[in-house]
Write a protein that holds these residues in place. Sequence first.
Motif, PDB file in Angstrom:
ATOM      1  N   ILE A 111       1.266 -32.654  15.467  1.00 41.71           N
ATOM      2  CA  ILE A 111       2.427 -31.956  14.906  1.00 41.71           C
ATOM      3  C   ILE A 111       2.164 -31.520  13.474  1.00 41.71           C
ATOM      4  CG2 ILE A 111       3.778 -33.819  13.868  1.00 41.71           C
ATOM      5  CD1 ILE A 111       5.060 -31.105  16.275  1.00 41.71           C
ATOM      6  N   LYS A 112       1.284 -32.211  12.775  1.00 46.45           N
ATOM      7  CA  LYS A 112       0.920 -31.787  11.427  1.00 46.45           C
ATOM      8  C   LYS A 112       0.153 -30.469  11.466  1.00 46.45           C
ATOM      9  CE  LYS A 112      -1.537 -33.304   7.264  1.00 46.45           C
ATOM     10  NZ  LYS A 112      -2.350 -34.384   6.642  1.00 46.45           N
ATOM     11  N   HIS A 113      -0.704 -30.312  12.487  1.00 47.23           N
ATOM     12  CA  HIS A 113      -1.484 -29.078  12.622  1.00 47.23           C
ATOM     13  C   HIS A 113      -0.615 -27.941  13.153  1.00 47.23           C
ATOM     14  CE1 HIS A 113      -4.958 -26.515  13.340  1.00 47.23           C
ATOM     15  NE2 HIS A 113      -4.518 -26.306  14.558  1.00 47.23           N
ATOM     16  N   SER A 114       0.281 -28.231  14.096  1.00 53.74           N
ATOM     17  CA  SER A 114       1.131 -27.191  14.717  1.00 53.74           C
ATOM     18  C   SER A 114       2.598 -27.588  14.560  1.00 53.74           C
ATOM     19  CB  SER A 114       0.782 -27.020  16.199  1.00 53.74           C
ATOM     20  OG  SER A 114      -0.570 -26.684  16.388  1.00 53.74           O
ATOM     21  N   PRO A 115       3.142 -27.445  13.354  1.00 52.95           N
ATOM     22  CA  PRO A 115       4.497 -27.953  13.091  1.00 52.95           C
ATOM     23  C   PRO A 115       5.610 -27.222  13.834  1.00 52.95           C
ATOM     24  CG  PRO A 115       3.680 -26.695  11.214  1.00 52.95           C
ATOM     25  CD  PRO A 115       2.532 -26.850  12.155  1.00 52.95           C
ATOM     26  N   LYS A 116       5.352 -26.011  14.322  1.00 48.97           N
ATOM     27  CA  LYS A 116       6.395 -25.239  14.995  1.00 48.97           C
ATOM     28  C   LYS A 116       6.211 -25.200  16.513  1.00 48.97           C
ATOM     29  CE  LYS A 116       7.312 -22.197  11.053  1.00 48.97           C
ATOM     30  NZ  LYS A 116       7.405 -20.794  10.582  1.00 48.97           N
ATOM     31  N   VAL A 117       5.346 -26.060  17.044  1.00 52.18           N
ATOM     32  CA  VAL A 117       5.053 -26.035  18.474  1.00 52.18           C
ATOM     33  C   VAL A 117       6.289 -26.451  19.279  1.00 52.18           C
ATOM     34  CG1 VAL A 117       4.227 -28.421  18.515  1.00 52.18           C
ATOM     35  CG2 VAL A 117       3.412 -26.797  20.232  1.00 52.18           C
ATOM     36  N   ASN A 118       6.475 -25.799  20.432  1.00 49.70           N
ATOM     37  CA  ASN A 118       7.477 -26.217  21.413  1.00 49.70           C
ATOM     38  C   ASN A 118       6.804 -27.186  22.378  1.00 49.70           C
ATOM     39  OD1 ASN A 118       9.820 -24.687  20.667  1.00 49.70           O
ATOM     40  ND2 ASN A 118       8.769 -22.867  21.392  1.00 49.70           N
ATOM     41  N   LEU A 119       7.221 -28.435  22.348  1.00 51.18           N
ATOM     42  CA  LEU A 119       6.676 -29.443  23.256  1.00 51.18           C
ATOM     43  C   LEU A 119       7.692 -29.687  24.360  1.00 51.18           C
ATOM     44  CD1 LEU A 119       4.671 -31.562  24.156  1.00 51.18           C
ATOM     45  CD2 LEU A 119       5.624 -33.136  22.452  1.00 51.18           C
ATOM     46  N   VAL A 120       7.370 -29.227  25.552  1.00 48.96           N
ATOM     47  CA  VAL A 120       8.282 -29.283  26.695  1.00 48.96           C
ATOM     48  C   VAL A 120       7.783 -30.347  27.663  1.00 48.96           C
ATOM     49  CG1 VAL A 120       9.369 -27.957  28.548  1.00 48.96           C
ATOM     50  CG2 VAL A 120       8.705 -26.813  26.418  1.00 48.96           C
ATOM     51  N   MET A 121       8.672 -31.260  28.058  1.00 47.63           N
ATOM     52  CA  MET A 121       8.291 -32.323  28.982  1.00 47.63           C
ATOM     53  C   MET A 121       9.259 -32.358  30.157  1.00 47.63           C
ATOM     54  SD  MET A 121       7.023 -35.417  26.452  1.00 47.63           S
ATOM     55  CE  MET A 121       6.108 -36.222  27.777  1.00 47.63           C
ATOM     56  N   TYR A 122       8.710 -32.261  31.362  1.00 46.40           N
ATOM     57  CA  TYR A 122       9.468 -32.365  32.604  1.00 46.40           C
ATOM     58  C   TYR A 122       9.187 -33.741  33.211  1.00 46.40           C
ATOM     59  CZ  TYR A 122      10.313 -27.316  32.602  1.00 46.40           C
ATOM     60  OH  TYR A 122      10.713 -26.039  32.289  1.00 46.40           O
ATOM     61  N   PHE A 123      10.218 -34.537  33.399  1.00 46.62           N
ATOM     62  CA  PHE A 123      10.064 -35.872  33.978  1.00 46.62           C
ATOM     63  C   PHE A 123      10.607 -35.896  35.396  1.00 46.62           C
ATOM     64  CE2 PHE A 123       9.610 -36.959  29.545  1.00 46.62           C
ATOM     65  CZ  PHE A 123       8.704 -38.021  29.551  1.00 46.62           C
ATOM     66  N   PHE A 124       9.730 -36.252  36.339  1.00 48.63           N
ATOM     67  CA  PHE A 124      10.133 -36.477  37.729  1.00 48.63           C
ATOM     68  C   PHE A 124       9.658 -37.879  38.106  1.00 48.63           C
ATOM     69  CE2 PHE A 124       9.776 -31.934  37.177  1.00 48.63           C
ATOM     70  CZ  PHE A 124      10.899 -31.433  37.805  1.00 48.63           C
ATOM     71  N   LEU A 125      10.294 -38.878  37.497  1.00 52.48           N
ATOM     72  CA  LEU A 125       9.895 -40.271  37.674  1.00 52.48           C
ATOM     73  C   LEU A 125      11.038 -41.070  38.285  1.00 52.48           C
ATOM     74  CD1 LEU A 125       8.091 -41.080  34.283  1.00 52.48           C
ATOM     75  CD2 LEU A 125       7.112 -40.127  36.366  1.00 52.48           C
TER      76      LEU A 125
ATOM     77  N   LEU B  89      -1.045 -24.333  17.998  1.00 51.77           N
ATOM     78  CA  LEU B  89      -0.491 -24.209  19.339  1.00 51.77           C
ATOM     79  C   LEU B  89       0.998 -23.853  19.237  1.00 51.77           C
ATOM     80  CD1 LEU B  89      -2.058 -24.703  21.999  1.00 51.77           C
ATOM     81  CD2 LEU B  89      -0.716 -26.785  22.286  1.00 51.77           C
ATOM     82  N   GLU B  90       1.458 -22.948  20.104  1.00 53.79           N
ATOM     83  CA  GLU B  90       2.857 -22.512  20.085  1.00 53.79           C
ATOM     84  C   GLU B  90       3.684 -23.177  21.177  1.00 53.79           C
ATOM     85  OE1 GLU B  90       2.643 -18.313  20.459  1.00 53.79           O
ATOM     86  OE2 GLU B  90       1.725 -17.991  18.494  1.00 53.79           O
TER      87      GLU B  90
ATOM     88  N   LEU C  87      -5.267 -34.143  22.185  1.00 52.96           N
ATOM     89  CA  LEU C  87      -4.369 -33.817  21.076  1.00 52.96           C
ATOM     90  C   LEU C  87      -5.139 -33.644  19.771  1.00 52.96           C
ATOM     91  CD1 LEU C  87      -1.292 -36.130  21.776  1.00 52.96           C
ATOM     92  CD2 LEU C  87      -1.440 -33.658  22.057  1.00 52.96           C
ATOM     93  N   LEU C  88      -6.159 -34.482  19.559  1.00 51.86           N
ATOM     94  CA  LEU C  88      -6.958 -34.365  18.334  1.00 51.86           C
ATOM     95  C   LEU C  88      -7.801 -33.096  18.349  1.00 51.86           C
ATOM     96  CD1 LEU C  88      -8.056 -38.090  17.869  1.00 51.86           C
ATOM     97  CD2 LEU C  88      -6.275 -36.832  16.627  1.00 51.86           C
ATOM     98  N   ALA C  89      -8.289 -32.711  19.530  1.00 50.98           N
ATOM     99  CA  ALA C  89      -9.051 -31.464  19.633  1.00 50.98           C
ATOM    100  C   ALA C  89      -8.163 -30.257  19.337  1.00 50.98           C
ATOM    101  CB  ALA C  89      -9.672 -31.334  21.030  1.00 50.98           C
ATOM    102  N   LEU C  90      -6.921 -30.297  19.819  1.00 55.17           N
ATOM    103  CA  LEU C  90      -5.980 -29.213  19.552  1.00 55.17           C
ATOM    104  C   LEU C  90      -5.515 -29.199  18.097  1.00 55.17           C
ATOM    105  CD1 LEU C  90      -3.779 -29.523  22.771  1.00 55.17           C
ATOM    106  CD2 LEU C  90      -5.427 -27.718  22.271  1.00 55.17           C
ATOM    107  N   SER C  91      -5.809 -30.285  17.374  1.00 58.30           N
ATOM    108  CA  SER C  91      -5.401 -30.400  15.974  1.00 58.30           C
ATOM    109  C   SER C  91      -6.530 -30.123  14.997  1.00 58.30           C
ATOM    110  CB  SER C  91      -4.850 -31.819  15.712  1.00 58.30           C
ATOM    111  OG  SER C  91      -3.842 -32.156  16.630  1.00 58.30           O
TER     112      SER C  91
END
Length: 434
Positions: free
Chosen positions: A287-301, A258-259, A247-251
Amino acid sequence: MKRGRKTNEANSSSSEEATEKESKRHKGIDEKTIVVQSPDWANLLQDIILQVFQYLPLLDRAHASQVCRSWNQVFHMPDLWRCFEFELNQPATSYLRATHPELIKQIIKRHSNHLQYVSFKVVDSSKESAEAACDILSQLVNCSLKTLGLISTARPSFMDLPKSHFISALTVVFVNSKSLSSLKIDDTPVDDPSLKVLVANNSDTLKLLKMSSCPHVSPAGILCVADQCHGLRELALNYHLLSDELLLALSSEKHVRLEHLRIDVVSENPGQTQFHTIQKSSWDAFIKHSPKVNLVMYFFLYEEEFDPFFRYEIPVTHLYFGRSVSKDVLGRVGMTCPRLVELVVCANGLRPLDEELIRIAERCKYLSAVGLGECEVSCSAFVEFVKMCGGRLSQLSIMEEVLIPDQKYSLEQIHWEVSKHLGRVWFPDMMPTW
């Protein structure tokens, strides 16, 4: 009397001449029409034939190319081969049509250098089909692909191959392309060294990477991609590859915003998978670096495996729960997901989700899409939820069995009440009876 007879004869003659002229005029029009209705198909403009060919399945296109020399020339035009999907299966195990082996040979021989947007669709679970895909990949030495997708609709297939065979074929593309912008390699034995080859040859152009369910890739491997591919805009991976370092590398300042980030949180064996925790500070930097990113999480737990999640604020925008999720977890979603846009719950159990839905409506101000499957919600709480969200609910998919009638609303009344608050006609979804 004679004068009248002559006048009648003159009028009759004039009428016959007019009829004859009109007949000739129509005859001329008919002759022209016949000419227009009989075009010379062989002399159609090649641009028009090219447009038609682009909508034809490959086999039909090949048959059409045998009509005449002009159509055959269009069949081999480079524009027709830039985008191509190889469909692979074994006739003994699948009734679906596959790309004919002879056509594959012709494509590799005459058009491999024209291919730019390529996908391989393995429509059965046979090892032979996956091997055929690798054999084709290993022959694409003269191509410069921009996109590559390996799609296995019936798992497993690529995972059944010897790892060395798959990696060898894939690195041929990585080394020779030099301009890959999109790579989809879900459910494959790709590993860290092969990702280094990808980065070494395509770091300046790679924008999309989808690699969920790739067990041979480590967090260090995906971190190498993020460190070098600063133009990466879309990333899909399993949760075990997600780390604070990633996450820090992507920031970093060098990285573009990131979109789209998709994370699959999957457990095959209950109680045997340990899930780590991502620090809140890492999410905040991301989120500060990419404030408009779509963060999608699929949970199969399984229910007992949710403990590390939703303990503090997380910038998720799209949440999908593929297995049963507890009331407690959904309650924490309302407290920790202020950016939530879409929520899908496939199952919950027999305890009503009234309080949890109201809390989500209060806290998640951007929520615009909701889907509920095997859950229970009282009609009154559901109406209140819709009233709080208002017209921003552009998608509302609720099974009729989810809604529990109470003293205030029946199933017949809820349709009108929900429609009123949405500003459009709404009905609950019906379970098919077949």
